[in-house]
Design a protein around this motif. Structure first.
Motif, PDB file in Angstrom:
ATOM      1  N   SER A  11       0.843  -1.191   0.000  1.00  0.00           N
ATOM      2  CA  SER A  11       0.000   0.000   0.000  1.00  0.00           C
ATOM      3  C   SER A  11       0.872   1.233   0.000  1.00  0.00           C
ATOM      4  CB  SER A  11      -0.905   0.002   1.236  1.00  0.00           C
ATOM      5  OG  SER A  11      -1.790  -1.093   1.216  1.00  0.00           O
ATOM      6  N   VAL A  12       0.498   2.209  -0.801  1.00  0.00           N
ATOM      7  CA  VAL A  12       1.282   3.430  -0.932  1.00  0.00           C
ATOM      8  C   VAL A  12       0.327   4.579  -1.229  1.00  0.00           C
ATOM      9  CG1 VAL A  12       1.677   3.064  -3.402  1.00  0.00           C
ATOM     10  CG2 VAL A  12       3.318   4.406  -2.075  1.00  0.00           C
ATOM     11  N   GLN A  13       0.732   5.774  -0.888  1.00  0.00           N
ATOM     12  CA  GLN A  13      -0.070   6.948  -1.218  1.00  0.00           C
ATOM     13  C   GLN A  13       0.190   7.380  -2.652  1.00  0.00           C
ATOM     14  OE1 GLN A  13       0.754   9.897   1.862  1.00  0.00           O
ATOM     15  NE2 GLN A  13      -1.118   9.280   2.913  1.00  0.00           N
ATOM     16  N   ALA A  14      -0.770   8.078  -3.202  1.00  0.00           N
ATOM     17  CA  ALA A  14      -0.624   8.594  -4.563  1.00  0.00           C
ATOM     18  C   ALA A  14       0.657   9.417  -4.677  1.00  0.00           C
ATOM     19  CB  ALA A  14      -1.829   9.440  -4.933  1.00  0.00           C
ATOM     20  N   LEU A  85       2.635   6.792  -8.668  1.00  0.00           N
ATOM     21  CA  LEU A  85       1.468   5.926  -8.641  1.00  0.00           C
ATOM     22  C   LEU A  85       0.188   6.713  -8.427  1.00  0.00           C
ATOM     23  CD1 LEU A  85       3.051   2.966  -6.720  1.00  0.00           C
ATOM     24  CD2 LEU A  85       1.870   2.759  -8.904  1.00  0.00           C
ATOM     25  N   LYS A  86      -0.869   6.220  -9.044  1.00  0.00           N
ATOM     26  CA  LYS A  86      -2.183   6.845  -8.978  1.00  0.00           C
ATOM     27  C   LYS A  86      -3.187   5.855  -8.389  1.00  0.00           C
ATOM     28  CE  LYS A  86      -1.245   9.254 -13.352  1.00  0.00           C
ATOM     29  NZ  LYS A  86      -1.735   9.489 -14.729  1.00  0.00           N
ATOM     30  N   PRO A  87      -4.274   6.342  -7.825  1.00  0.00           N
ATOM     31  CA  PRO A  87      -5.286   5.407  -7.298  1.00  0.00           C
ATOM     32  C   PRO A  87      -5.786   4.413  -8.349  1.00  0.00           C
ATOM     33  CG  PRO A  87      -5.682   7.608  -6.450  1.00  0.00           C
ATOM     34  CD  PRO A  87      -4.571   7.731  -7.458  1.00  0.00           C
ATOM     35  N   GLU A  88      -5.830   4.830  -9.603  1.00  0.00           N
ATOM     36  CA  GLU A  88      -6.299   3.928 -10.657  1.00  0.00           C
ATOM     37  C   GLU A  88      -5.300   2.828 -10.989  1.00  0.00           C
ATOM     38  OE1 GLU A  88      -6.188   7.289 -10.747  1.00  0.00           O
ATOM     39  OE2 GLU A  88      -5.662   8.008 -12.773  1.00  0.00           O
ATOM     40  N   ASP A  89      -4.108   2.879 -10.396  1.00  0.00           N
ATOM     41  CA  ASP A  89      -3.147   1.778 -10.558  1.00  0.00           C
ATOM     42  C   ASP A  89      -3.423   0.638  -9.577  1.00  0.00           C
ATOM     43  OD1 ASP A  89      -0.623   4.280 -10.994  1.00  0.00           O
ATOM     44  OD2 ASP A  89      -1.568   3.063 -12.575  1.00  0.00           O
ATOM     45  N   THR A  90      -4.376   0.843  -8.671  1.00  0.00           N
ATOM     46  CA  THR A  90      -4.721  -0.196  -7.710  1.00  0.00           C
ATOM     47  C   THR A  90      -5.226  -1.438  -8.431  1.00  0.00           C
ATOM     48  OG1 THR A  90      -5.245   1.392  -5.954  1.00  0.00           O
ATOM     49  CG2 THR A  90      -6.268  -0.792  -5.816  1.00  0.00           C
ATOM     50  N   VAL A 123      -1.363  -4.377  -5.216  1.00  0.00           N
ATOM     51  CA  VAL A 123      -0.895  -2.994  -5.117  1.00  0.00           C
ATOM     52  C   VAL A 123      -2.110  -2.114  -4.843  1.00  0.00           C
ATOM     53  CG1 VAL A 123       0.102  -1.048  -6.371  1.00  0.00           C
ATOM     54  CG2 VAL A 123       1.092  -3.342  -6.626  1.00  0.00           C
ATOM     55  N   THR A 124      -2.032  -1.342  -3.775  1.00  0.00           N
ATOM     56  CA  THR A 124      -3.120  -0.442  -3.408  1.00  0.00           C
ATOM     57  C   THR A 124      -2.574   0.966  -3.287  1.00  0.00           C
ATOM     58  OG1 THR A 124      -4.251  -2.211  -2.202  1.00  0.00           O
ATOM     59  CG2 THR A 124      -4.934   0.055  -1.741  1.00  0.00           C
ATOM     60  N   VAL A 125      -3.158   1.893  -4.034  1.00  0.00           N
ATOM     61  CA  VAL A 125      -2.723   3.278  -4.026  1.00  0.00           C
ATOM     62  C   VAL A 125      -3.865   4.127  -3.487  1.00  0.00           C
ATOM     63  CG1 VAL A 125      -1.774   5.175  -5.370  1.00  0.00           C
ATOM     64  CG2 VAL A 125      -1.296   2.799  -6.043  1.00  0.00           C
ATOM     65  N   SER A 126      -3.603   4.831  -2.410  1.00  0.00           N
ATOM     66  CA  SER A 126      -4.631   5.668  -1.799  1.00  0.00           C
ATOM     67  C   SER A 126      -4.430   7.127  -2.176  1.00  0.00           C
ATOM     68  CB  SER A 126      -4.611   5.508  -0.285  1.00  0.00           C
ATOM     69  OG  SER A 126      -3.335   5.851   0.223  1.00  0.00           O
ATOM     70  N   SER A 127      -5.527   7.850  -2.244  1.00  0.00           N
ATOM     71  CA  SER A 127      -5.457   9.266  -2.650  1.00  0.00           C
ATOM     72  C   SER A 127      -5.203  10.158  -1.458  1.00  0.00           C
ATOM     73  CB  SER A 127      -6.765   9.655  -3.338  1.00  0.00           C
ATOM     74  OG  SER A 127      -7.859   9.417  -2.484  1.00  0.00           O
TER      75      SER A 127
END
Length: 127
Positions: A11-14, A85-90, A123-127
């Motif tokens: 998990s990572v931030q945008a 990374l962008k949220p849509e890469d989740t 992979v989880t990308v948070s906004s």
């Protein structure tokens, strides 16, 4: 028996970065097609990046200039460096391996190019 094992998801931030790894074993041919795919919930599996044994790389438009595919043949490992990374890469990310056709080579972003798949890494990308 060909085996592919992915690692490096999380998990990572945008705006952040992750590097995925795919350890490959049992693939003995010197010619190959290798790729990264991803699948978001409720969506189909899409090609993200690919590389062949000639070093040719291909990227989906959505990840160009942000993702980089590479390989370490000495370690039999495929990598995907993901930046900005962008949220849509989740998605769940999968690595894949396959044999090139004699005349056409590799269709690196096509699912039917590949015979072998890993189990996936989230992979989880948070906004």
């Amino acid at each position: 028996q060909v085996q592919l094992v992915e690692s490096g998801g999380g998990s990572v931030q945008a705006g952040g970065s992750l590097r995925l790894s795919c350890a490959v074993s049992g693939y003995t041919s010197r010619r190959y097609c290798m790729g990264w795919f991803r699948q978001a919930p409720g969506k189909g599996r899409e090609g993200v990046a690919g590389i062949d044994s000639d070093g040719t790389t291909v990227y989906a438009d959505s990840v160009k200039d942000r993702f980089t595919i590479s390989q370490d043949n000495a370690k039999n490992t495929l990598y995907l460096q993901m930046n900005k990374l962008k949220p849509e890469d989740t998605a769940t990310y999968y690595c894949a391996a396959g044999y090139p056709s004699y005349r056409a080579g590799c269709f690196l972003l096509r699912r039917d190019q590949y015979s072998y798949w890993g189990q996936g890494t989230q992979v989880t990308v948070s906004s």
